[in-house]
Scaffold this motif. Structure first.
Motif, short mmCIF file in Angstrom:
data_model
loop_
_atom_site.label_atom_id
_atom_site.label_comp_id
_atom_site.label_asym_id
_atom_site.label_seq_id
_atom_site.Cartn_x
_atom_site.Cartn_y
_atom_site.Cartn_z
N ASP A 5 96.26 2.00 30.86
CA ASP A 5 96.07 3.14 29.97
C ASP A 5 95.01 4.06 30.57
N GLU A 6 95.21 5.36 30.38
CA GLU A 6 94.28 6.33 30.97
C GLU A 6 92.94 6.34 30.24
N ASN A 7 92.93 5.96 28.99
CA ASN A 7 91.72 6.08 28.18
C ASN A 7 91.11 4.75 27.77
N ILE A 8 91.89 3.67 27.85
CA ILE A 8 91.41 2.36 27.39
C ILE A 8 91.33 1.40 28.58
N PRO A 9 90.15 0.86 28.86
CA PRO A 9 90.03 -0.13 29.94
C PRO A 9 90.90 -1.35 29.67
N THR A 10 91.42 -1.95 30.71
CA THR A 10 92.30 -3.10 30.54
C THR A 10 91.62 -4.23 29.79
N ARG A 11 90.32 -4.45 30.04
CA ARG A 11 89.62 -5.53 29.33
C ARG A 11 89.67 -5.33 27.81
N ASP A 12 89.65 -4.05 27.39
CA ASP A 12 89.72 -3.77 25.95
C ASP A 12 91.13 -4.01 25.41
N LEU A 13 92.14 -3.69 26.24
CA LEU A 13 93.52 -3.97 25.82
C LEU A 13 93.75 -5.47 25.69
N VAL A 14 93.19 -6.23 26.62
CA VAL A 14 93.33 -7.68 26.55
C VAL A 14 92.72 -8.20 25.25
N ARG A 15 91.55 -7.68 24.91
CA ARG A 15 90.85 -8.16 23.72
C ARG A 15 91.51 -7.70 22.42
N THR A 16 91.93 -6.44 22.39
CA THR A 16 92.41 -5.87 21.13
C THR A 16 93.92 -5.97 20.93
N ILE A 17 94.68 -6.13 22.02
CA ILE A 17 96.14 -6.17 21.91
C ILE A 17 96.70 -7.53 22.34
N TYR A 18 96.50 -7.88 23.61
CA TYR A 18 97.18 -9.05 24.15
C TYR A 18 96.75 -10.35 23.47
N ARG A 19 95.45 -10.53 23.28
CA ARG A 19 95.00 -11.77 22.64
C ARG A 19 95.45 -11.85 21.19
N LYS A 20 95.47 -10.72 20.52
CA LYS A 20 95.90 -10.72 19.12
C LYS A 20 97.40 -11.01 19.00
N LEU A 21 98.20 -10.44 19.92
CA LEU A 21 99.64 -10.72 19.89
C LEU A 21 99.91 -12.20 20.12
N SER A 22 99.27 -12.77 21.12
CA SER A 22 99.55 -14.17 21.45
C SER A 22 98.88 -15.15 20.51
N SER A 23 98.08 -14.65 19.57
CA SER A 23 97.46 -15.52 18.57
C SER A 23 98.18 -15.47 17.23
N LEU A 24 99.34 -14.81 17.19
CA LEU A 24 100.15 -14.77 15.97
C LEU A 24 100.66 -16.17 15.63
N ASP A 25 101.09 -16.35 14.38
CA ASP A 25 101.42 -17.69 13.90
C ASP A 25 102.76 -18.22 14.39
N THR A 26 103.75 -17.34 14.59
CA THR A 26 105.08 -17.81 14.96
C THR A 26 105.59 -17.06 16.19
N ILE A 27 106.48 -17.70 16.93
CA ILE A 27 107.05 -17.06 18.11
C ILE A 27 107.93 -15.88 17.72
N LYS A 28 108.57 -15.97 16.55
CA LYS A 28 109.39 -14.86 16.08
C LYS A 28 108.53 -13.62 15.85
N GLU A 29 107.40 -13.81 15.20
CA GLU A 29 106.50 -12.68 14.94
C GLU A 29 105.94 -12.13 16.25
N PHE A 30 105.63 -13.02 17.18
CA PHE A 30 105.13 -12.59 18.49
C PHE A 30 106.16 -11.71 19.20
N ARG A 31 107.42 -12.14 19.20
CA ARG A 31 108.47 -11.38 19.88
C ARG A 31 108.69 -10.02 19.23
N GLU A 32 108.71 -10.00 17.90
CA GLU A 32 108.94 -8.73 17.20
C GLU A 32 107.81 -7.74 17.46
N LYS A 33 106.58 -8.20 17.36
CA LYS A 33 105.44 -7.29 17.52
C LYS A 33 105.21 -6.93 18.98
N SER A 34 105.57 -7.80 19.89
CA SER A 34 105.48 -7.48 21.32
C SER A 34 106.45 -6.36 21.67
#
Length: 367
Positions: A101-130
């Motif tokens: 992203d041009e405005n967001i450092p990758t470390r912030d994306l990992v913390r705010t997006i990627y970790r939150k996606l992979s911490s969802l409760d079900t694989i179905k929810e993970f796939r939909e939100k991904s």
């Protein structure tokens, strides 16, 4: 009279021998005929298989978009690839390492997006939100920077983060073009040690699943929904007591298991097979005397070129980021000789003996 009978008997004996010889000849001819049929059957089958492989080869025109990604753990020469892969002459291409992203450092994306996606409760929810994340954010961003770069038709992202955090399927589903994914490997033990050397143990990702700390490593944890290498007993009873080296072996092997899962889908699902091509290489391949040949193979796969004058110079991400490789007792234990490492590896394989990469299909250690 007797002479006549003797002549007749000799004649019959000769005829009998001739018939016997003829029978043997016929048997040999039949065997040769059957052998030729089997041989032709094998040749035809191989020919059909080759024809099918050619049919599965995706032909992409210069005016069609190709999105390239690297499936790795990190520490596998991916920054080096970003330095040496270049656009072909008179063509445009976007080639980046970890810039998402041009405005967001990758470390912030990992913390705010990627970790939150992979911490969802079900694989179905993970796939939909991904898929929703890719559709609303990645597609628009990638197309914008490709358009800005002379309307480039080739985009290559060499960083490990999106696929390490399980977004391969979402990217394939949502990106409006062809996908090419390179698997970069490295010797398991050397790779685990290299990953350990990125920082002290307090910064390991599995120590801060929900942490907001900036220096936590950009790796998934065994407690997240998208990983495949799981052992209830190991995670519930022994993970906290496992050696740090064994935990990084887990990460290396989980990425391999998820790569095999992706290969299975590409080989067996029509919508993936028509859109995705895969290639496998390794750090060792691009570090040999034949590095130019290995690097050209990767460049051709992504339909870009490579800088031949720079390809033999290995780029190190730790050095380029002006970090000092960790060597203290909390990071990489200096007493870990080869014998100790092998012993720790064997203990680890007992704790994580297999991985199911497709329904009913397992990879197993020979223990």
């Amino acid at each position: 009279m007797r002479t006549r009978y003797e002549s007749l008997i000799k004649s019959l004996r000769k005829s009998s021998r001739d018939i016997h010889v003829l029978r043997r000849i016929i048997v040999v001819l039949i065997v040769l005929f059957l052998f030729s049929l089997v041989r032709m059957s094998i040749i035809c089958r191989v020919s059909r298989e080759n024809d099918n492989q050619v049919e599965r080869k995706i032909v992409v025109g210069q005016d069609q978009k190709v999105y390239g990604f690297v499936f790795s753990t990190g520490r596998c020469g991916t920054q080096h690839l970003a330095r040496v892969l270049v656009a072909k002459e008179n063509e445009s291409a976007v080639i980046v390492h970890q810039e998402e992203d041009e405005n967001i450092p990758t470390r912030d994306l990992v913390r705010t997006i990627y970790r939150k996606l992979s911490s969802l409760d079900t694989i179905k929810e993970f796939r939909e939100k991904s898929r929703l994340y890719v559709k609303l954010n990645r597609v628009e961003y990638l197309n914008k920077i490709m358009k800005r770069n002379d309307n480039a038709k080739r985009f290559v992202f060499t960083g490990h983060v999106p696929l390490a955090f399980g977004l391969a399927n979402a990217l394939i589903d949502e990106l409006p073009g062809f996908i090419r994914i390179l698997r970069m490997r490295r010797d398991r033990i050397a790779l685990a040690l290299s990953l350990m050397a990125l920082g002290v143990e307090q910064e390991d990702s599995w120590n801060h699943v929900e942490s907001s700390l900036e220096n936590v490593r950009w790796f998934p944890t065994p407690f997240q929904i998208h990983v495949l290498l799981k052992s209830e007993k190991a995670l519930n009873e022994t993970w906290s007591s496992m050696h740090r080296f064994q935990k990084y072996l887990w990460y290396v092997d989980d990425v391999e298991c998820r790569w095999q899962a992706l290969k299975y889908r590409v080989e067996n699902e029509k919508n993936f097979r028509e859109k995705v091509e895969l290639l496998e290489s390794s750090v060792e391949d691009i570090a040999q005397f034949s590095y130019a040949k290995a690097t050209k193979r990767i460049a051709d796969f992504f339909q870009v070129a490579f800088d031949e004058t720079n390809a033999g110079t290995r780029h190190n991400s730790i050095e380029s980021k002006h970090r000092v490789k960790a060597t203290n007792i909390n990071a990489v234990d200096e007493y870990l000789d080869e014998s100790t490492l092998r012993k720790l590896d064997e203990q680890y394989k007992v704790m994580f003996p297999s991985c199911e990469y497709a329904p009913g299909l397992f990879m197993k250690w020979p223990i």
